[in-house]
Scaffold this motif. Structure first.
Motif, short mmCIF file in Angstrom:
data_model
loop_
_atom_site.label_atom_id
_atom_site.label_comp_id
_atom_site.label_asym_id
_atom_site.label_seq_id
_atom_site.Cartn_x
_atom_site.Cartn_y
_atom_site.Cartn_z
N GLU A 4 0.91 -1.25 -0.03
CA GLU A 4 0.05 0.03 -0.06
C GLU A 4 0.91 1.23 0.19
O GLU A 4 1.79 1.29 0.88
CB GLU A 4 -0.90 -0.11 1.24
CG GLU A 4 -1.69 1.34 1.28
CD GLU A 4 -2.27 1.09 2.81
OE1 GLU A 4 -3.05 2.41 3.05
OE2 GLU A 4 -2.20 0.32 3.57
N TRP A 5 0.92 2.21 -0.90
CA TRP A 5 1.57 3.05 -1.09
C TRP A 5 1.01 4.50 -1.69
O TRP A 5 1.30 5.69 -0.95
CB TRP A 5 2.81 2.89 -1.79
CG TRP A 5 2.23 2.72 -3.37
CD1 TRP A 5 2.36 1.54 -3.85
CD2 TRP A 5 1.81 3.34 -4.54
NE1 TRP A 5 1.65 1.35 -5.27
CE2 TRP A 5 1.76 2.75 -5.63
CE3 TRP A 5 2.04 4.92 -4.69
CZ2 TRP A 5 1.30 3.27 -6.89
CZ3 TRP A 5 1.83 5.55 -5.73
CH2 TRP A 5 1.06 4.61 -6.91
N ASP A 6 -0.11 4.37 -2.22
CA ASP A 6 -0.93 5.62 -2.77
C ASP A 6 -1.28 6.50 -1.45
O ASP A 6 -1.91 5.78 -0.40
CB ASP A 6 -2.10 5.26 -3.40
CG ASP A 6 -2.50 6.42 -4.36
OD1 ASP A 6 -1.93 7.60 -4.45
OD2 ASP A 6 -3.95 6.34 -4.35
N GLY A 7 -1.06 7.86 -1.61
CA GLY A 7 -1.52 8.69 -0.31
C GLY A 7 -0.76 8.60 0.91
O GLY A 7 -0.89 9.13 2.07
N HIS A 8 0.58 7.82 0.84
CA HIS A 8 1.52 7.71 1.92
C HIS A 8 2.87 8.55 1.76
O HIS A 8 3.95 8.34 2.35
CB HIS A 8 1.82 6.39 2.39
CG HIS A 8 0.27 5.71 3.00
ND1 HIS A 8 0.30 5.71 4.20
CD2 HIS A 8 -0.53 4.94 2.32
CE1 HIS A 8 -0.90 5.21 4.44
NE2 HIS A 8 -1.56 4.88 3.21
N GLY A 9 2.90 9.38 0.57
CA GLY A 9 4.33 10.01 0.46
C GLY A 9 5.40 9.14 -0.36
O GLY A 9 6.50 9.43 -0.36
N ILE A 10 4.58 7.89 -0.89
CA ILE A 10 5.59 7.27 -1.50
C ILE A 10 5.30 7.38 -3.12
O ILE A 10 4.39 7.63 -3.68
CB ILE A 10 5.53 5.74 -1.28
CG1 ILE A 10 5.63 5.75 0.17
CG2 ILE A 10 6.14 4.71 -2.09
CD1 ILE A 10 5.21 4.34 0.85
N SER A 11 6.66 7.87 -3.84
CA SER A 11 6.43 8.24 -5.26
C SER A 11 5.87 7.18 -6.19
O SER A 11 5.37 7.78 -7.22
CB SER A 11 7.81 8.74 -5.60
OG SER A 11 8.76 7.50 -5.66
N GLY A 12 5.91 6.02 -5.99
CA GLY A 12 5.30 5.11 -7.10
C GLY A 12 6.15 3.59 -7.03
O GLY A 12 6.53 3.60 -6.04
N GLU A 13 5.94 3.14 -8.09
CA GLU A 13 6.59 1.72 -8.21
C GLU A 13 7.82 1.47 -7.49
O GLU A 13 8.29 0.71 -7.24
CB GLU A 13 6.16 1.05 -9.39
CG GLU A 13 6.73 -0.29 -9.43
CD GLU A 13 6.46 -0.90 -11.06
OE1 GLU A 13 7.05 -1.99 -11.44
OE2 GLU A 13 5.45 -0.69 -11.66
N THR A 14 8.80 2.44 -8.53
CA THR A 14 10.17 2.09 -8.07
C THR A 14 10.54 2.26 -6.66
O THR A 14 11.22 1.47 -5.87
CB THR A 14 11.07 3.33 -8.79
OG1 THR A 14 10.99 3.05 -10.07
CG2 THR A 14 12.66 3.08 -8.54
N GLU A 15 9.80 3.22 -5.97
CA GLU A 15 10.29 3.31 -4.46
C GLU A 15 9.37 2.35 -3.61
O GLU A 15 10.16 1.56 -2.72
CB GLU A 15 9.81 4.67 -3.94
CG GLU A 15 10.14 4.98 -2.40
CD GLU A 15 9.76 6.35 -1.99
OE1 GLU A 15 9.93 6.74 -0.82
OE2 GLU A 15 9.33 7.18 -2.76
N ALA A 16 8.36 2.15 -4.08
CA ALA A 16 7.60 1.03 -3.51
C ALA A 16 8.27 -0.29 -3.55
O ALA A 16 8.11 -1.33 -2.39
CB ALA A 16 6.19 0.91 -4.09
N THR A 17 9.01 -0.83 -4.48
CA THR A 17 9.38 -2.12 -4.67
C THR A 17 10.89 -2.17 -4.63
O THR A 17 11.64 -3.09 -5.03
CB THR A 17 9.13 -2.56 -6.22
OG1 THR A 17 9.74 -1.72 -7.14
CG2 THR A 17 7.64 -2.53 -6.41
N LEU A 18 11.29 -1.08 -3.88
CA LEU A 18 12.94 -1.01 -3.62
C LEU A 18 13.74 -1.18 -4.93
O LEU A 18 14.81 -1.76 -5.06
CB LEU A 18 13.25 -2.17 -2.65
CG LEU A 18 12.80 -2.31 -1.27
CD1 LEU A 18 12.88 -3.71 -0.69
CD2 LEU A 18 13.41 -1.20 -0.67
N GLY A 19 13.07 -0.50 -6.08
CA GLY A 19 13.51 -0.53 -7.48
C GLY A 19 13.68 -2.01 -8.29
O GLY A 19 14.15 -2.09 -9.16
#
Length: 341
Positions: free
Chosen positions: A215-230
């Motif tokens: 879960e990343w949307d709305g939590h200040g996480i930029s998107g797939e790259t950041e959410a998945t450790l690249g």
């Protein structure tokens, strides 16, 4: 060991070591120390204090490392004499790494659903030595955590939830656990989880900083790259456990000296202590939670401690004793003879 080094290898009070994160928090840590909460709203983005840390935040060199009162980094001091700080058996297995990271974590809001890689995944895909099995010991507040699937969940279903950012569905599929002061939970790597608002926890973990954010949307996480450790979703999701968990087996005992269930012993140990308690020899991070007292080392050294103090204790201090009207949590690495699954 030189005379200068010997003088440095002793129980030591640690200054605060706040670390910025994407979520709000911090006032409960300030309150534990008897300090006013931060007046600057931006300071509410320091919801974690990394205690006795020789670990850096993921992708942020230097961030998270604990300094001593004189400004020297604990990592450098331990590296100068690892056997004195960690013990010969520990160094034989893990080298000059304490193999432990302790945090104070103030959840000023619910954290998103996420998961941490285990050691084999981290070594193969991220080039790091440790995974991130962790445990939570509640030292303030109360709230709900979500921990482990209530039923088997396939990767296709998890990917669908991730693509839709369907947080309610993910939370519904996880066990909700009510936790209060004195409660604890063990969180093996791979187990999805979310920490609820209102909890101040002492978090023990393997010394790494890696999260796959389901879960990343709305939590200040930029998107797939950041959410998945690249790594991208196909690879990142392969670290997620898909089978159901018995949540009761992840809870720690209540009313006992030991805070965590036996399954945690292969990674770290935590003990509740009061005045009169003896601390076994070994590298220890001591969180003083109530009252005031003294820490007396085998060599006769005495350190005064009080609520809100954090102390790092080297192996060379020998068996220590906590005295006075005081309550604390002693956090230690695994016994180096303990095998991991």
């Amino acid at each position: 060991m030189s005379e200068t080094t010997d003088m440095m290898v002793k129980p030591t009070l640690l200054p605060p070591n706040g670390v910025r994160r994407f979520y709000r928090g911090g006032p409960a840590i300030a309150a534990l120390r008897g300090e006013a909460p931060p007046g600057d709203p931006d300071a509410l983005r320091e919801p974690e204090d990394w205690v006795g840390s020789t670990t850096e935040a993921f992708g942020e060199p230097g961030v998270g490392l604990s300094a001593l009162a004189d400004g020297r980094l604990l990592r450098a001091v331990v590296g100068d004499d690892p056997e004195a700080w960690l013990g010969a058996a520990h160094v034989a297995r893990w080298g000059a790494d304490p193999a432990l990271l302790v945090k104070l974590l103030d959840a000023g809001e619910r954290l998103p659903v996420h998961v941490h890689p285990d050691g084999p995944f981290a070594r193969e895909h991220l080039g790091t030595r440790f995974g991130k099995t962790e445990a939570w010991v509640v030292v303030g507040g109360s709230g709900v955590v979500h921990l482990g699937w209530r039923r088997d969940v396939g990767l296709d279903q998890i990917r669908a939830w991730v693509d839709a950012q369907d947080a309610p569905a993910m939370l519904e599929a996880l066990h909700p656990l009510e936790l209060g002061v004195g409660d604890a939970a063990f969180v093996p790597a791979g187990v999805p989880h979310a920490i609820g608002e209102g909890l101040l926890i002492a978090e023990l973990q393997e010394p790494s900083d890696m999260s796959v954010m389901l879960e990343w949307d709305g939590h200040g996480i930029s998107g797939e790259t950041e959410a998945t450790l690249g790594l991208g979703w196909p690879t990142a999701l392969s670290c997620v456990e898909t089978t159901a968990r018995d949540a009761a087996a992840l809870r720690g005992p209540r009313g006992e000296r030991r805070a965590l269930p036996p399954a945690a012993d292969a990674y770290f140990r935590a003990d509740w202590l009061r005045g009169g308690a003896e601390l076994a020899r070994g590298f220890t991070v001591l969180l003083v939670l109530e009252g005031a007292g003294r820490l007396e080392s085998a060599d006769g050294a005495v350190l005064s401690v009080a609520r809100g103090d954090n102390v790092v204790i080297p192996d060379a201090a020998g068996v220590s004793r906590l005295t006075g009207e005081v309550r604390a949590l002693a956090c230690r690495p695994a016994d180096p003879t303990e095998e991991r699954a």
